[in-house]
Design a protein around this motif. Structure first.
Motif, mmCIF file in Angstrom:
data_model
loop_
_atom_site.group_PDB
_atom_site.id
_atom_site.type_symbol
_atom_site.label_atom_id
_atom_site.label_comp_id
_atom_site.label_asym_id
_atom_site.label_seq_id
_atom_site.Cartn_x
_atom_site.Cartn_y
_atom_site.Cartn_z
ATOM 1 N N PRO A 85 44.234 40.714 45.595
ATOM 2 C CA PRO A 85 44.931 41.251 44.557
ATOM 3 C C PRO A 85 46.366 40.099 44.636
ATOM 4 C CG PRO A 85 44.808 42.837 46.242
ATOM 5 C CD PRO A 85 43.977 41.695 46.615
ATOM 6 N N PHE A 139 47.351 38.043 41.191
ATOM 7 C CA PHE A 139 48.871 38.376 40.810
ATOM 8 C C PHE A 139 49.324 36.875 40.606
ATOM 9 C CE2 PHE A 139 52.951 40.024 40.544
ATOM 10 C CZ PHE A 139 53.833 39.204 41.108
ATOM 11 N N TYR A 177 47.581 37.344 59.725
ATOM 12 C CA TYR A 177 48.877 36.641 59.178
ATOM 13 C C TYR A 177 48.675 35.189 59.087
ATOM 14 C CZ TYR A 177 53.944 35.383 59.180
ATOM 15 O OH TYR A 177 55.122 34.928 58.974
ATOM 16 N N PHE A 188 49.176 40.304 29.302
ATOM 17 C CA PHE A 188 49.181 40.327 30.837
ATOM 18 C C PHE A 188 48.525 41.812 30.809
ATOM 19 C CE2 PHE A 188 52.632 37.760 31.927
ATOM 20 C CZ PHE A 188 51.703 36.514 32.015
ATOM 21 N N ALA A 243 44.688 41.650 31.956
ATOM 22 C CA ALA A 243 44.680 41.414 33.172
ATOM 23 C C ALA A 243 45.281 42.312 34.308
ATOM 24 C CB ALA A 243 45.295 39.839 33.377
ATOM 25 N N LYS A 244 45.869 43.202 33.788
ATOM 26 C CA LYS A 244 46.638 44.032 34.802
ATOM 27 C C LYS A 244 45.493 45.111 35.711
ATOM 28 C CE LYS A 244 50.857 46.571 35.269
ATOM 29 N NZ LYS A 244 50.705 47.929 35.197
ATOM 30 N N LEU A 245 45.718 44.892 36.954
ATOM 31 C CA LEU A 245 44.709 45.659 37.549
ATOM 32 C C LEU A 245 45.550 46.787 38.417
ATOM 33 C CD1 LEU A 245 41.955 43.291 38.541
ATOM 34 C CD2 LEU A 245 41.455 45.458 37.266
ATOM 35 N N PHE A 283 47.472 46.087 42.034
ATOM 36 C CA PHE A 283 47.157 44.564 42.428
ATOM 37 C C PHE A 283 48.641 43.977 42.798
ATOM 38 C CE2 PHE A 283 42.684 42.994 41.959
ATOM 39 C CZ PHE A 283 42.529 44.081 42.672
ATOM 40 N N SER A 284 49.587 44.380 41.679
ATOM 41 C CA SER A 284 50.984 43.487 41.559
ATOM 42 C C SER A 284 51.690 43.869 42.953
ATOM 43 C CB SER A 284 51.711 43.942 40.343
ATOM 44 O OG SER A 284 50.894 43.503 39.364
ATOM 45 N N ILE A 327 50.511 45.187 45.814
ATOM 46 C CA ILE A 327 50.021 44.553 47.013
ATOM 47 C C ILE A 327 50.496 43.263 47.255
ATOM 48 C CG2 ILE A 327 47.862 43.906 48.303
ATOM 49 C CD1 ILE A 327 46.448 46.321 47.160
ATOM 50 N N ALA A 328 50.367 42.418 46.116
ATOM 51 C CA ALA A 328 50.722 41.308 46.087
ATOM 52 C C ALA A 328 52.193 40.976 46.700
ATOM 53 C CB ALA A 328 50.563 40.420 44.569
ATOM 54 N N VAL A 329 53.251 41.789 45.864
ATOM 55 C CA VAL A 329 54.446 41.863 46.323
ATOM 56 C C VAL A 329 54.733 41.911 47.722
ATOM 57 C CG1 VAL A 329 56.954 42.514 46.011
ATOM 58 C CG2 VAL A 329 55.355 42.082 44.145
ATOM 59 N N VAL A 343 52.563 41.627 50.120
ATOM 60 C CA VAL A 343 52.126 40.526 50.851
ATOM 61 C C VAL A 343 53.056 39.532 51.050
ATOM 62 C CG1 VAL A 343 50.379 38.696 50.846
ATOM 63 C CG2 VAL A 343 49.637 41.015 50.598
ATOM 64 N N PHE A 344 53.716 38.923 49.860
ATOM 65 C CA PHE A 344 54.520 37.933 49.864
ATOM 66 C C PHE A 344 55.788 38.100 51.027
ATOM 67 C CE2 PHE A 344 53.817 34.409 47.472
ATOM 68 C CZ PHE A 344 52.638 34.608 46.422
ATOM 69 N N ALA A 395 55.758 40.513 53.280
ATOM 70 C CA ALA A 395 55.053 40.822 54.793
ATOM 71 C C ALA A 395 54.891 39.226 55.321
ATOM 72 C CB ALA A 395 53.896 41.265 54.937
ATOM 73 N N LEU A 396 54.549 38.181 54.354
ATOM 74 C CA LEU A 396 54.272 36.871 54.947
ATOM 75 C C LEU A 396 55.626 36.143 55.395
ATOM 76 C CD1 LEU A 396 51.574 35.443 54.967
ATOM 77 C CD2 LEU A 396 52.165 34.473 52.735
ATOM 78 N N TYR A 397 56.768 36.510 54.836
ATOM 79 C CA TYR A 397 58.004 35.791 54.856
ATOM 80 C C TYR A 397 58.822 36.483 55.918
ATOM 81 C CZ TYR A 397 57.348 31.650 52.185
ATOM 82 O OH TYR A 397 56.536 30.513 51.658
ATOM 83 N N LEU A 398 58.522 37.806 56.128
ATOM 84 C CA LEU A 398 59.566 38.699 56.999
ATOM 85 C C LEU A 398 59.473 38.110 58.490
ATOM 86 C CD1 LEU A 398 61.368 40.952 56.787
ATOM 87 C CD2 LEU A 398 59.190 42.366 57.742
#
Lengths: 303, 267, 341
Positions: A105, A109, A179, B6, B9-11, B14-15, B17-19, B21-22, B24-27
């Protein structure tokens, strides 16, 4: 080919080798060559306090699969070694699956944003990847330890009474690896999705397919090369992971990399460590071969 | 290629989860950075702004020593590997394929395919024997090991750049200059420079980051910043490590920005 | 012109470097060396000491055995010293270079593992026991069952430090055997006991001083001084002497056979046998040392700390570990590898 073309070609090949030689020499001496030594060592005897004794022996290779019970001398399945190998493979597969489930996803995105946004997001995904592995693992540690961020928040909010013991478990190692290796999954997926022709989707919806069917029957098959590439890029490093399981596993949940280190240190069994290293290498090579086979198959069908 | 609206392309989900993820990646990294300025020792309870951990880390002689050693090692490894990689790239691109080219590619990319622990163990055995045999126990082994595994990282951007360059300028130059070395120096090299610089930086960051191979190859008194940090993290959870990590992070980000700019430049 | 200035610069640099005298590579346990001690040593002699850590006797032995280590001094535990000697890894000391050799306390001079102290000089000594955070468990701490058969409150919360000799000895004494036994029946019991207990452990790691102070770990097998330091940061940490039997150990500094900086090494060994300096050593890691006359200089809190003063009724349970025979070592290593699943 004419004689002069032949000569030019020969010179060209000679130059190619000549130019590549510094790199090849360095890599042979300080990377690939020593691997042969590891192979040799796997056929030797362990020294009493470490290092090796010269003498041919298949003990190490047998020892991967069978251990002699130290008390009754019977051979049994070496579930100690195999269970570490199995844990490593299990955790690596889980890490790959998790990265795929959340990476897809994310890649989708990014691929469906505007070009400037896309570059910016790609940049954002890349930074953690180039950040020092220790820092990232340490950061996860700080979040999931007993007095870390997660537990403190949950305690404050009142959802839990006592801190959840997350650190030093297989779960901690799994989170740490997912991670650390997520960017490696997202980037190839993105590359694959980027090439995806959205008009296929239009065709799918015109035929009254649901979004789920579109996903299953159109998107995933077409982006398969990216999925496979990303999976390999995550599976291989996570299988040979060392730092993350060492810091988050508390020495109790060893992966194959940690166990190999132990055998070269406290464990005093260099030949077994060498044999396990070669086995690890074999598994990784097998995974790579599978990838190459799939990648070529995908190419031959076009798109 | 024109992007469709869009909505196609929108599923669903997904958006979101992506947000997540970003974030969680930076936290975790952001927490590290923020709490490195914490005046208290905790990493969950904020007690006030303070630079004390940076001061402490800076005053620590050992930290300074290992940092200098890491940077020196990374500079040497990056230099040697970039030179080797540039030569190798020149030798393997823009030529008709030849027998054995596959082998060269395999060898150059070997560090990417072989798990680090295996290489580390191999070098432990090989260099250990060499150290005893020759009596030399200096930094040479580390430089050699780092140069080796940095080569593929330097090679990739250089090869990509070289592939994207066509021959026309160089063929024209051949008419004017004649000698191939001059063509190389005045035409190829400047055109290739962004790729070379990008390769150098990738190699630098890779060497700076390395833990496993360094751990197994180093001798007494040859700790690098990552091996020092590993020892610290394993033993104590000092906030000094937070401060050092933040500085490392800032340096990496700066280098990456440079890298992105360099590779975006199209001539 | 440029060349001359470079030459001048080189000359000046090398001249200044001539004043920076020797260096010394010390290979020691982690968190065990007082930075103040090293600073004082450097101020006095101009010798710069670099420490590299290890976490267990076996790691140190393996590392030095592997060759090309570059260290000068190492600090093995008592029961390992004979192994280092028989493997030729440490050299006999030239006692004429150690003027303070006479400061070694009489009870530590003629020990079974180094009679007359010809190979090693005392560093610190202590006991291996169990430590518990009393907020998690309020029962009896003076027992190995804390980690061998954890009470309900501590299941999944106990750390067992991977020092093979200590752990196996504790387990052996728990089942009633002698440390370094070759009795297969006893060893089998030990193996089964440890393997059965392992799922109830949290981790097998070091660094318990910080981790117990930070409440990451609620109980652990660990060394008395390190627990002392944990308690100084976290008053809930309590140290226990297992009544079934616990190891006593002494770590001593030894000179490696292939040491490069031999003169500097002798200076350091002589330095730590001065009573005030021995006290400095103890002050950091909070263990007792083996040098006479250091008492007046020791930190006040060590005088009656429960980690230092062994209760009378538990004194008999403390045993100095003997050096295991090769066969016993092989058994121990096999049990240990099987444990590391």
């Amino acid at each position: 080919m004419s004689a002069s073309e032949n000569l030019t070609r020969k010179t060209s090949i000679k130059n190619a080798w000549l130019l590549s030689s510094p790199a090849l020499v360095i890599l042979t001496l300080a990377a690939a060559g020593p691997l042969l030594i590891v192979l040799v060592y796997s056929f030797l005897l362990p020294g009493q306090y470490g290092n090796v004794k010269w003498g041919f022996s298949l003990d190490a290779w047998v020892g991967i699969f069978f251990t002699k019970d130290i008390f009754d001398g019977t051979y049994q399945m070496a579930d100690a070694h195999l269970s570490i190998f199995w844990r490593s493979i299990k955790l690596s597969i889980l890490t790959t699956l998790i990265s795929l489930l959340i990476g897809f996803p994310t890649a989708w995105f990014i691929a469906t944003r505007s070009p400037t946004m896309r570059t910016f997001l790609l940049f954002l995904i890349t930074i953690p990847f180039w950040t020092n592995l220790l820092i990232r693992t340490f950061a996860i540690n700080q979040i999931i330890r007993n007095e870390g961020l997660l537990n403190t928040l949950l305690l404050k909010v009142g959802l839990i009474q006592n801190p959840i013991e997350m650190i030093y478990t297989d779960f901690a190692v799994l989170i740490g690896m997912a991670y650390v290796y997520l960017p490696l999954m997202v980037l190839p997926l993105f590359a694959s999705i980027d090439r995806f022709n959205m008009s296929f989707l239009e065709a799918g919806y015109d035929l009254y397919a649901t979004r789920w069917q579109v996903l299953r029957r159109i998107i995933i098959p077409v982006t398969k090369p990216g999925i496979i590439a990303g999976s390999i890029l995550v599976f291989i490093p996570s299988l040979g992971a060392y730092v993350t399981p060492r810091l988050l596993g508390g020495g109790k949940n060893m992966m194959i990399g940690n166990f190999i280190e132990l055998l070269f240190g406290q464990g005093r069994n260099w030949p077994l460590g060498a044999a396990l290293s070669i086995s690890l290498l074999a598994v990784v090579m097998a995974a790579l071969l599978i990838y190459v086979k799939f990648a070529n198959k995908g190419n031959s069908h076009g798109t | 290629m024109v992007r469709k609206e869009f909505s196609i392309a929108k599923l669903p989900g997904f958006s979101l989860i992506a947000v997540i993820v970003f974030v969680a990646l930076y936290l975790p990294i952001m927490m590290l950075v923020i709490y490195s300025f914490n005046s208290g020792k905790s990493v969950a309870i904020w007690e006030g702004f303070s630079l004390q951990w940076y001061v402490k880390a800076w005053a620590n002689e050992q930290v300074k020593e290992v940092t200098l050693r890491s940077v020196g090692l990374a500079l040497s490894a990056a230099t040697f590997s970039t030179i080797a990689a540039t030569l190798a790239a020149l030798g393997t691109t823009r030529r008709p394929a030849f027998k054995g080219q596959m082998a060269i590619f395999a060898l150059i990319n070997q560090p990417l395919m072989v798990p680090e622990i295996v290489t580390a163990v191999a070098l432990l055995i090989f260099f250990g024997a060499l150290k005893q045999f020759t009596g030399y126990q200096g930094m040479g082994y580390l430089v050699a090991a780092h140069t080796a595994f940095c080569i593929p990282f330097a090679y990739l951007p250089i090869q990509a750049r070289l592939n994207g360059m066509d021959n026309t300028l160089e063929t024209a130059a051949a008419d004017l200059y004649g000698r191939s070395f001059q063509i190389f120096r005045r035409i190829t090299l400047p055109l290739l420079m962004p790729g070379i610089l990008a390769g150098f930086m990738l190699a630098f960051v890779t060497s700076l980051d390395d833990v496993v191979i360094t751990l197994f190859v180093k001798s007494a008194g040859q700790d690098t910043l990552p091996t020092y940090m590993l020892a610290q993290i394993r033993r104590s959870i000092t906030t000094e490590v937070n401060a050092i990590s933040t500085v490392l992070l800032a340096a990496t980000v700066l280098l990456l920005i440079l890298f992105f700019i360099l590779t975006k430049k199209k001539n | 012109m440029k060349r001359l200035s470079y030459l001048a610069l080189a000359l000046i640099t090398s001249a200044s470097m001539a004043h920076a005298s020797g260096e010394l590579q010390l290979y020691n346990w982690g968190d065990y060396t007082n930075p103040e001690l090293l600073a004082k040593f450097e101020a006095q002699t101009g010798i710069k000491v670099t420490i590299t850590d290890y976490d267990s006797n076996d790691t140190a032995l393996a590392k030095v055995q592997a060759g090309g280590h570059g260290f000068d001094l190492v600090v093995p535990s008592a029961n390992y010293v004979p192994i280092w000697v028989s493997e030729g890894l440490i050299q006999p000391l030239d006692l004429s270079k150690l003027s303070n050799h006479g400061n070694i306390a009489p009870e530590w001079m003629n020990v079974t593992w180094d009679d007359g102290r010809k190979y090693s000089v005392p560093w610190q000594w202590g006991s291996t026991g169990v430590a518990v955070n009393v907020t998690a468990y309020s029962g009896d701490v003076n027992t190995s069952s804390i980690f061998l058969d954890p009470p309900a409150e501590l299941i999944g919360k106990v750390n067992v430090t991977p020092e093979m000799n200590d752990v196996i000895s504790l387990a052996t004494m728990y089942v009633g055997g002698e440390p370094c036994t070759e009795d297969k029946e006893v060893l089998k019991k030990v193996r089964d006991l440890l393997v059965a207990a392992k799922p109830k452990w949290l981790s097998m790691d070091y660094g318990m001083t910080e981790k117990m102070a930070a409440n990451d770990v609620m109980a652990s097998v660990y060394w008395n001084g390190a627990i002392f330091r944990a308690r100084l940061q976290n008053p809930n940490v309590k140290y226990g002497y297992p009544k079934e039997g616990y190891p006593l150990w002494m770590d001593s500094v030894a000179l490696l056979s292939d040491a490069q900086n031999v003169e500097e090494a002798y200076k350091f060994m002589d330095f730590i046998m001065v009573p005030e300096n021995a006290a400095l050593v103890s002050a950091f890691a909070r263990y007792a040392n083996g040098i006479s006359g250091s008492d007046p200089f020791m930190p006040a809190d060590m005088k009656d700390a429960p980690e230092i003063l062994i209760p009378d009724e538990l004194k008999a349970a403390g045993h100095f570990l003997p050096t295991c025979s090769a066969e016993a070592q092989a058994f121990n290593t096999a049990i240990w590898t099987e444990l590391q699943k």
